[in-house]
Scaffold this motif. Structure first.
Motif, mmCIF file in Angstrom:
data_model
loop_
_atom_site.group_PDB
_atom_site.id
_atom_site.type_symbol
_atom_site.label_atom_id
_atom_site.label_comp_id
_atom_site.label_asym_id
_atom_site.label_seq_id
_atom_site.Cartn_x
_atom_site.Cartn_y
_atom_site.Cartn_z
ATOM 1 N N SER A 13 5.835 8.438 17.858
ATOM 2 C CA SER A 13 4.592 7.680 17.689
ATOM 3 C C SER A 13 4.053 7.822 16.269
ATOM 4 N N PHE A 14 4.013 9.057 15.772
ATOM 5 C CA PHE A 14 3.444 9.273 14.441
ATOM 6 C C PHE A 14 4.340 8.685 13.357
ATOM 7 N N ALA A 15 5.645 8.651 13.610
ATOM 8 C CA ALA A 15 6.557 8.000 12.662
ATOM 9 C C ALA A 15 6.176 6.534 12.498
ATOM 10 N N LEU A 16 5.779 5.902 13.601
ATOM 11 C CA LEU A 16 5.350 4.501 13.534
ATOM 12 C C LEU A 16 3.969 4.381 12.906
ATOM 13 N N THR A 17 3.114 5.355 13.150
ATOM 14 C CA THR A 17 1.804 5.375 12.499
ATOM 15 C C THR A 17 1.964 5.375 10.980
ATOM 16 N N LEU A 18 2.934 6.138 10.513
ATOM 17 C CA LEU A 18 3.143 6.277 9.066
ATOM 18 C C LEU A 18 3.715 5.013 8.424
ATOM 19 N N SER A 19 4.055 4.013 9.236
ATOM 20 C CA SER A 19 4.542 2.757 8.658
ATOM 21 C C SER A 19 3.475 2.112 7.773
ATOM 22 N N ALA A 20 2.195 2.415 8.041
ATOM 23 C CA ALA A 20 1.118 1.879 7.198
ATOM 24 C C ALA A 20 1.254 2.371 5.766
ATOM 25 N N ILE A 21 1.717 3.614 5.624
ATOM 26 C CA ILE A 21 1.902 4.193 4.291
ATOM 27 C C ILE A 21 3.245 3.778 3.712
ATOM 28 N N SER A 22 4.305 3.867 4.523
ATOM 29 C CA SER A 22 5.641 3.574 3.997
ATOM 30 C C SER A 22 5.787 2.113 3.595
ATOM 31 N N LEU A 23 5.107 1.206 4.273
ATOM 32 C CA LEU A 23 5.164 -0.209 3.888
ATOM 33 C C LEU A 23 4.679 -0.387 2.453
ATOM 34 N N ARG A 24 3.575 0.248 2.157
ATOM 35 C CA ARG A 24 3.017 0.122 0.802
ATOM 36 C C ARG A 24 3.852 0.879 -0.215
ATOM 37 N N PHE A 25 4.504 1.949 0.220
ATOM 38 C CA PHE A 25 5.383 2.707 -0.669
ATOM 39 C C PHE A 25 6.599 1.868 -1.065
ATOM 40 N N TYR A 26 7.201 1.181 -0.099
ATOM 41 C CA TYR A 26 8.364 0.347 -0.406
ATOM 42 C C TYR A 26 7.979 -0.846 -1.274
ATOM 43 N N ALA A 27 6.793 -1.392 -1.034
ATOM 44 C CA ALA A 27 6.320 -2.493 -1.888
ATOM 45 C C ALA A 27 6.146 -2.005 -3.318
ATOM 46 N N PHE A 28 5.621 -0.781 -3.463
ATOM 47 C CA PHE A 28 5.457 -0.178 -4.779
ATOM 48 C C PHE A 28 6.812 0.010 -5.467
ATOM 49 N N LEU A 29 7.812 0.471 -4.707
ATOM 50 C CA LEU A 29 9.143 0.685 -5.279
ATOM 51 C C LEU A 29 9.757 -0.628 -5.763
ATOM 52 N N LEU A 30 9.651 -1.669 -4.957
ATOM 53 C CA LEU A 30 10.216 -2.962 -5.358
ATOM 54 C C LEU A 30 9.558 -3.479 -6.632
ATOM 55 N N ALA A 31 8.252 -3.290 -6.737
ATOM 56 C CA ALA A 31 7.537 -3.756 -7.927
ATOM 57 C C ALA A 31 7.872 -2.889 -9.138
ATOM 58 N N THR A 32 7.951 -1.587 -8.936
ATOM 59 C CA THR A 32 8.202 -0.662 -10.045
ATOM 60 C C THR A 32 9.584 -0.859 -10.648
ATOM 61 N N PHE A 33 10.575 -1.064 -9.773
ATOM 62 C CA PHE A 33 11.952 -1.209 -10.253
ATOM 63 C C PHE A 33 12.354 -2.661 -10.451
ATOM 64 N N HIS A 34 11.364 -3.548 -10.382
ATOM 65 C CA HIS A 34 11.572 -4.971 -10.654
ATOM 66 C C HIS A 34 12.761 -5.543 -9.886
ATOM 67 N N VAL A 35 12.780 -5.258 -8.594
ATOM 68 C CA VAL A 35 13.833 -5.785 -7.729
ATOM 69 C C VAL A 35 13.614 -7.288 -7.560
ATOM 70 N N HIS A 36 14.617 -8.037 -7.927
ATOM 71 C CA HIS A 36 14.469 -9.494 -7.929
ATOM 72 C C HIS A 36 14.830 -10.070 -6.559
ATOM 73 N N LEU A 37 13.817 -10.238 -5.728
ATOM 74 C CA LEU A 37 13.968 -10.843 -4.419
ATOM 75 C C LEU A 37 12.910 -11.928 -4.256
ATOM 76 N N HIS A 38 13.260 -12.934 -3.488
ATOM 77 C CA HIS A 38 12.258 -13.944 -3.166
ATOM 78 C C HIS A 38 11.116 -13.229 -2.439
ATOM 79 N N PRO A 39 9.851 -13.573 -2.739
ATOM 80 C CA PRO A 39 8.721 -12.882 -2.113
ATOM 81 C C PRO A 39 8.807 -12.804 -0.588
ATOM 82 N N ARG A 40 9.256 -13.883 0.033
ATOM 83 C CA ARG A 40 9.360 -13.871 1.503
ATOM 84 C C ARG A 40 10.451 -12.910 1.962
#
Length: 220
Positions: free
Chosen positions: A157-184
């Motif tokens: 359950s708590f692993a799923l709770t932490l998805s609120a944090i990990s979602l934003r962490f992965y978004a940060f990683l994609l932006a930081t490393f300039h991963v070229h993906l379509h936004p969708r």
């Protein structure tokens, strides 16, 4: 460095990361206290903001997220579990009630209207349903005093709770490393990674009997 010290440092680092993520979630939530419909994430939800069910769900989800993170984290404090049993039970009840009756259902409604199309919507709906289900199992096994199984379901359950944090962490990683993906495409990828990787880690810890060894050793 022996394995015991390494384990302690790893747990301290994990707790620090979760607390830091929780603090960031508080900062991200503050702008929404203005109830301005044209702020931050809400700019992308103008087509559904007028839907009362979605709008109420959004604000509920945002404003209780920090409570869920904190009460969930308290469940994994060994000191509180054995020295402050009332706090452990009380915070656990708060966590369970909020997830099952507030955060889970509101997340489910938001998932139905998620950005990114059907692929992202399926991810968030599945996440919400599993979150409610796992938390319900955790409560059930606690009432049966089957504490090892209770711990397994709380970890899931708590692993799923932490998805609120990990979602934003992965978004940060994609932006930081300039991963070229379509936004969708990027959004769909993050939607799935945000909770599936957390759940895989939880299952790994369960298979390694982490709950039994770290928390319940003296009771088994």
């Amino acid at each position: 460095m022996n394995s015991k010290i390494g384990g302690v440092l790893l747990r301290v680092a994990a707790m620090a990361a979760i607390l830091w993520g929780t603090w960031l979630m508080i900062l991200l939530s503050l702008p929404y206290t203005s109830f301005d419909p044209y702020i931050d994430f809400l700019n992308s939800k103008q087509l559904v903001y007028h839907i009362k069910t979605w709008r109420y769900s959004f604000y509920i989800h945002v404003f209780v997220s920090t409570i869920v993170l904190i009460t969930g984290l308290l469940q994994f404090s060994k000191y509180i579990m054995f020295r402050k049993a009332q706090l452990h039970r009380g915070s656990g009840i708060v966590y369970i009630v909020i997830v099952i009756f507030l955060s889970g259902p509101s997340g489910l409604i938001m998932g139905i209207y998620a950005n990114g199309g059907l692929a992202a919507q399926v991810s968030f709906v599945l996440l919400s349903l599993l979150w409610i289900l796992f938390t319900g199992f955790a409560f059930y096994y606690a009432t049966k005093r089957k504490f090892a199984i209770h711990g397994h379901w709380m970890l899931r359950s708590f692993a799923l709770t932490l998805s609120a944090i990990s979602l934003r962490f992965y978004a940060f990683l994609l932006a930081t490393f300039h991963v070229h993906l379509h936004p969708r495409t990027a959004y769909i990828l993050i939607a799935w990674l945000s909770w599936t990787l957390n759940l895989l880690l939880a299952e790994y810890l369960i298979r390694r009997k982490w709950i039994e060894k770290y928390y319940l050793g003296k009771l088994l």
